[in-house]
Scaffold this motif. Structure first.
Motif, PDB file in Angstrom:
ATOM      1  N   GLY A 113       0.798   7.449   0.149  1.00  0.00           N
ATOM      2  CA  GLY A 113       1.022   8.842  -0.204  1.00  0.00           C
ATOM      3  C   GLY A 113       2.088   9.490   0.651  1.00  0.00           C
ATOM      4  O   GLY A 113       2.876  10.274   0.152  1.00  0.00           O
TER       5      GLY A 113
ATOM      6  N   THR B 284      -1.819  -3.721  -9.955  1.00  0.00           N
ATOM      7  CA  THR B 284      -2.000  -2.482  -9.193  1.00  0.00           C
ATOM      8  C   THR B 284      -3.317  -1.800  -9.520  1.00  0.00           C
ATOM      9  O   THR B 284      -3.795  -1.855 -10.642  1.00  0.00           O
ATOM     10  N   THR B 285      -3.850  -1.140  -8.511  1.00  0.00           N
ATOM     11  CA  THR B 285      -4.998  -0.248  -8.683  1.00  0.00           C
ATOM     12  C   THR B 285      -4.817   0.921  -7.717  1.00  0.00           C
ATOM     13  O   THR B 285      -3.894   0.925  -6.913  1.00  0.00           O
ATOM     14  N   ALA B 286      -5.698   1.909  -7.807  1.00  0.00           N
ATOM     15  CA  ALA B 286      -5.555   3.100  -6.961  1.00  0.00           C
ATOM     16  C   ALA B 286      -6.920   3.570  -6.470  1.00  0.00           C
ATOM     17  O   ALA B 286      -7.956   3.225  -7.034  1.00  0.00           O
ATOM     18  N   LEU B 287      -6.885   4.359  -5.417  1.00  0.00           N
ATOM     19  CA  LEU B 287      -8.077   5.002  -4.892  1.00  0.00           C
ATOM     20  C   LEU B 287      -7.687   6.349  -4.309  1.00  0.00           C
ATOM     21  O   LEU B 287      -6.530   6.580  -3.975  1.00  0.00           O
ATOM     22  N   ARG B 288      -8.633   7.245  -4.197  1.00  0.00           N
ATOM     23  CA  ARG B 288      -8.408   8.564  -3.599  1.00  0.00           C
ATOM     24  C   ARG B 288      -8.845   8.490  -2.139  1.00  0.00           C
ATOM     25  O   ARG B 288      -9.899   7.952  -1.828  1.00  0.00           O
TER      26      ARG B 288
ATOM     27  N   SER C 250      -4.936  15.106   0.728  1.00  0.00           N
ATOM     28  CA  SER C 250      -5.691  14.223  -0.150  1.00  0.00           C
ATOM     29  C   SER C 250      -4.663  13.401  -0.908  1.00  0.00           C
ATOM     30  O   SER C 250      -3.753  13.967  -1.517  1.00  0.00           O
ATOM     31  N   HIS C 251      -4.776  12.081  -0.852  1.00  0.00           N
ATOM     32  CA  HIS C 251      -3.757  11.219  -1.457  1.00  0.00           C
ATOM     33  C   HIS C 251      -4.363  10.264  -2.471  1.00  0.00           C
ATOM     34  O   HIS C 251      -5.457   9.737  -2.267  1.00  0.00           O
ATOM     35  N   GLN C 252      -3.608  10.036  -3.524  1.00  0.00           N
ATOM     36  CA  GLN C 252      -3.887   8.935  -4.439  1.00  0.00           C
ATOM     37  C   GLN C 252      -3.160   7.741  -3.841  1.00  0.00           C
ATOM     38  O   GLN C 252      -1.929   7.717  -3.797  1.00  0.00           O
ATOM     39  N   VAL C 253      -3.889   6.772  -3.328  1.00  0.00           N
ATOM     40  CA  VAL C 253      -3.310   5.593  -2.695  1.00  0.00           C
ATOM     41  C   VAL C 253      -3.224   4.487  -3.743  1.00  0.00           C
ATOM     42  O   VAL C 253      -4.220   4.190  -4.405  1.00  0.00           O
ATOM     43  N   SER C 254      -2.050   3.900  -3.912  1.00  0.00           N
ATOM     44  CA  SER C 254      -1.937   2.772  -4.841  1.00  0.00           C
ATOM     45  C   SER C 254      -1.786   1.483  -4.042  1.00  0.00           C
ATOM     46  O   SER C 254      -1.151   1.450  -2.983  1.00  0.00           O
TER      47      SER C 254
ATOM     48  N   TRP D   6       0.861  -1.185   0.000  1.00  0.00           N
ATOM     49  CA  TRP D   6       0.000   0.000   0.000  1.00  0.00           C
ATOM     50  C   TRP D   6       0.894   1.230   0.000  1.00  0.00           C
ATOM     51  O   TRP D   6       1.650   1.442   0.952  1.00  0.00           O
TER      52      TRP D   6
END
Length: 137
Positions: free
Chosen positions: A64, A122-126, A90-94, A61
């Motif tokens: 950020g 991999t994928t990402a979420l805010r 605010s982070h883009q978490v991968s 994980w």
């Protein structure tokens, strides 16, 4: 061709709290448990059959502000894999699941099998991190 045939799915990440968390609050992290299983594929061409298996080994994980490695998929709402933010942002978490891949070849093969990897998916979420301040007045 066997590598192209195997589907290593991007993880579906979850956090609790979901979508927003707070500085110094433990945020629980996990991916869908049904994705945490071996993936198989086989391809046959010209007297050779190549079978490939990808097994998930760990999840990384990128939060950020730090990176966290978990040895399994995590557990919903449990402190198996978690993180506490230090600053509001605010982070883009991968989220990356790494797969250990083995393969075998049957038939007229130059090599009977081997390993390679780890291969990432991999994928990402805010994720929004807020801060709560109290007054002593």
């Amino acid at each position: 061709m066997a590598m192209d045939a195997i589907a290593l799915p991007a993880p579906r990440p979850h956090t609790s709290p979901r979508g927003r968390t707070w500085v110094a609050l433990r945020t629980f992290l996990w991916i869908d448990r049904n994705a945490w299983r071996p993936r198989h594929a086989s391809v046959a061409v010209d007297g050779q059959t190549v079978s490939i298996t990808g097994r998930p080994t760990h999840v990384v994980w990128d939060m950020g502000e730090a990176t966290l490695t978990c040895q399994g998929p995590g557990v919903p709402h449990r402190d198996v894999c978690s993180y506490s933010y230090r600053r509001a942002a605010s982070h883009q978490v991968s989220v990356t699941v790494y797969y250990s891949v083995t393969w075998t070849c049957a038939g007229a093969c130059d090599t009977p099998g081997g390993t390679f990897g780890p291969l990432p998916a991999t994928t990402a979420l805010r994720l929004v991190i807020g801060e709560i301040q109290t007054s002593t007045r």
